[in-house]
Design a protein around this motif. Structure first.
Motif, PDB file in Angstrom:
ATOM      1  N   VAL A 198       0.692  -1.539  -0.835  1.00 32.60           N
ATOM      2  CA  VAL A 198      -0.021   0.253  -0.373  1.00 32.60           C
ATOM      3  C   VAL A 198       1.123   1.475   0.151  1.00 32.60           C
ATOM      4  O   VAL A 198       1.508   1.274   0.618  1.00 32.60           O
ATOM      5  N   GLN A 201      -1.073   6.884  -0.002  1.00 37.49           N
ATOM      6  CA  GLN A 201      -2.361   7.423  -0.773  1.00 37.49           C
ATOM      7  C   GLN A 201      -3.271   6.365   0.198  1.00 37.49           C
ATOM      8  O   GLN A 201      -4.422   6.526  -0.912  1.00 37.49           O
ATOM      9  N   ARG A 202      -2.331   5.689   0.105  1.00 39.23           N
ATOM     10  CA  ARG A 202      -3.417   4.416   0.763  1.00 39.23           C
ATOM     11  C   ARG A 202      -3.916   3.507  -0.362  1.00 39.23           C
ATOM     12  O   ARG A 202      -4.849   3.138  -0.308  1.00 39.23           O
ATOM     13  N   LYS A 203      -3.641   3.871  -1.668  1.00 36.70           N
ATOM     14  CA  LYS A 203      -3.532   3.087  -2.634  1.00 36.70           C
ATOM     15  C   LYS A 203      -3.022   1.728  -2.835  1.00 36.70           C
ATOM     16  O   LYS A 203      -1.924   1.621  -2.970  1.00 36.70           O
ATOM     17  N   ASN A 205      -1.961  -1.714  -4.221  1.00 35.26           N
ATOM     18  CA  ASN A 205      -1.053  -2.897  -5.322  1.00 35.26           C
ATOM     19  C   ASN A 205      -1.866  -3.782  -5.223  1.00 35.26           C
ATOM     20  O   ASN A 205      -1.913  -4.855  -5.157  1.00 35.26           O
ATOM     21  N   PRO A 220     -11.738  -4.516  -6.607  1.00 34.09           N
ATOM     22  CA  PRO A 220     -11.391  -2.859  -6.450  1.00 34.09           C
ATOM     23  C   PRO A 220     -12.451  -3.078  -5.145  1.00 34.09           C
ATOM     24  O   PRO A 220     -12.460  -1.493  -4.300  1.00 34.09           O
TER      25      PRO A 220
END
Length: 462
Positions: A198, A201-203, A205, A220
């Motif tokens: 992660v 930006q707390r996105k 992979n 998602p």
């Protein structure tokens, strides 16, 4: 059965009472009641009946004999030329005394019998519990024998592995993902999971860094993962009403979050047994995710200049205060200042001999070149901390001076060469306030700070 016992009681009492006059008549027909004898043998009959069957039987026997003597006196029987008042009074008194002793003895016997029955009942209950615990302990021994390491040793090995990877650049989770999932599989009954990186930006992979089994493709819009990334807490799916688990999607999402709320990765669990899907398991996963997050941050900050003793203590303090909220327990922080003239090795050896595996100690020199021992005792209350200080010879009772503050207790020894301050940590404790009070304790030498002001910063300990 009871009627037969009562019948036998009265039959024997009457038989004993009548047997003595009959025996007396056989021995001396002129004095069947032993009135003229030096010892009034007639009184033995009610005494024996009273001792055998109690007060009622004794009084009945005495009444029967007194009635016979009285009848003989009025009817002019031979051997009863006068009414033996002294013998009658003595017979009644001796019967009353003997039957009272008998009743007292019966009461004590019944009391002891009740106590015995109570203790026997408790002993039987204890025996059942003992055998149950013994069987459970045997199964636990078998379970532990099948595991090569404990959870603490596994975490220590993971920490050593992180330390060996600190000098290697790359992704923070690279090289440790398999070890992390192995710990989850061994101690949290996880059967299928993947670990995902992660960013800041707390996105997340979508490609797993490591996997256990064959993890399913992530969606998602998975609500469990989204909740874990949003809150920074362990998120799990709600089971259906019949207790079954869904066949697709994430069951549990465990964020690897450090003490500064940075999420370095997420462990997504796709399969785990139903019996492990409970609150205490979720708390365990949350604590484990926090510890792993701190290790990942330690690896990421290996080349930073601010990785000093103050930051290390602050990080560990924040982690312990965070775990207190999950585990509903308490912890203790202890700061010990030793002047440069005092030998620190003696005190250090005492601390190291008494500390547990989960306890942590940090040793630094402050700006006045004094030795500062910082101890963190998780899962400990004030009583346990006082016992530890008592074993190392730094108890509050033996201190020269002691003062209690709102959030801590401070005391000193050897004329001020050794100073100790202790803070009790609970779910409401602010780590910033504790750090500020530790810094003020070092500056003012023997003052416990009351509260931290919002505009004041936390000083380092280096």
């Amino acid at each position: 059965m009871l009627t037969k016992m009562l019948k036998n009681r009265w039959t024997e009492s009457i038989a004993i009472s009548l047997s003595f006059p009959l025996i007396g008549h056989a021995i001396d027909p002129s004095d069947p009641f032993f009135i003229n004898y030096e010892f009034p043998w007639l009184i033995l009959a009610p005494v024996l009946a009273g001792l055998r069957y109690g007060f009622v039987a004794g009084i009945t026997s005495a009444t029967l004999l007194i009635s016979l003597v009285t009848s003989g006196f009025f009817l002019g029987w031979p051997g009863v030329s006068f009414f033996p008042e002294e013998m009658v009074i003595g017979l009644l008194l001796l019967t009353l005394i003997s039957t009272e002793f008998r009743e007292s003895w019966v009461r004590q016997t019944k009391l002891l019998d009740h106590k015995y029955n109570h203790l026997k009942l408790r002993m039987d209950k204890f025996a059942r519990s003992y055998h149950l615990i013994k069987g459970s302990h045997y199964r636990l021994e078998q379970h532990l024998a099948s595991q090569a390491k404990s959870l603490r040793l596994s975490l220590d090995d993971l920490k050593k592995k992180v330390l060996t990877l600190e000098n290697h650049k790359g992704e923070p989770l690279a090289g440790i993902g398999d070890s992390v999932l192995k710990i989850l599989g061994s101690y949290a009954s996880v059967q299928m999971a993947g670990i995902y990186a992660v960013n800041e930006q707390r996105k997340m992979n979508p490609n797993p860094v490591a996997s256990l089994g064959q993890p399913r493709t992530l969606l998602p819009s998975d609500p469990v993962i989204a909740e874990a990334l949003k809150t920074g807490h362990v998120a799990s799916i709600e089971m259906e009403k019949n207790g079954a688990m869904p066949a697709v999607g994430a069951l549990v999402a465990i964020p690897l979050i450090d003490v500064y709320q940075r999420i370095w990765g997420v462990i997504v669990v796709n399969e785990m047994p139903l019996f492990a899907f409970q609150e205490n398991t979720m708390d365990f996963l949350a604590v484990l995710g926090g510890k792993i997050g701190d290790l990942v941050k330690q690896r990421a900050d290996a080349h930073c200049d601010n990785n000093d003793a103050g930051k290390v203590f602050e990080s560990r303090l924040r982690r312990i205060t965070s775990e207190i909220g999950y585990l509903k327990t308490s912890a203790v922080a202890i700061a010990t200042i030793v002047n440069a003239d005092e030998p620190p090795r003696e005190i250090l050896a005492k601390f190291q001999a008494e500390l547990r595996g989960v306890d942590e100690i940090l040793i630094v020199n402050d700006r006045w070149d004094r030795h500062l021992f910082l101890l963190l005792l998780p899962y400990t209350d004030e009583h346990g901390a006082n016992e530890l200080l008592n074993r190392v010879g730094l108890s509050k009772l033996s201190a020269e001076v002691a003062c209690d503050g709102q959030n801590g207790t401070a005391f000193r020894f050897r004329g001020g060469d050794i100073k100790v301050c202790m803070w009790i940590l609970d779910s409401k404790t602010s780590p910033e306030k504790v750090l500020l009070e530790v810094d003020r304790f070092c500056k003012t030498e023997f003052v416990v700070s009351i509260m931290a002001k919002p505009d004041e910063s936390i000083s380092s300990f280096a």
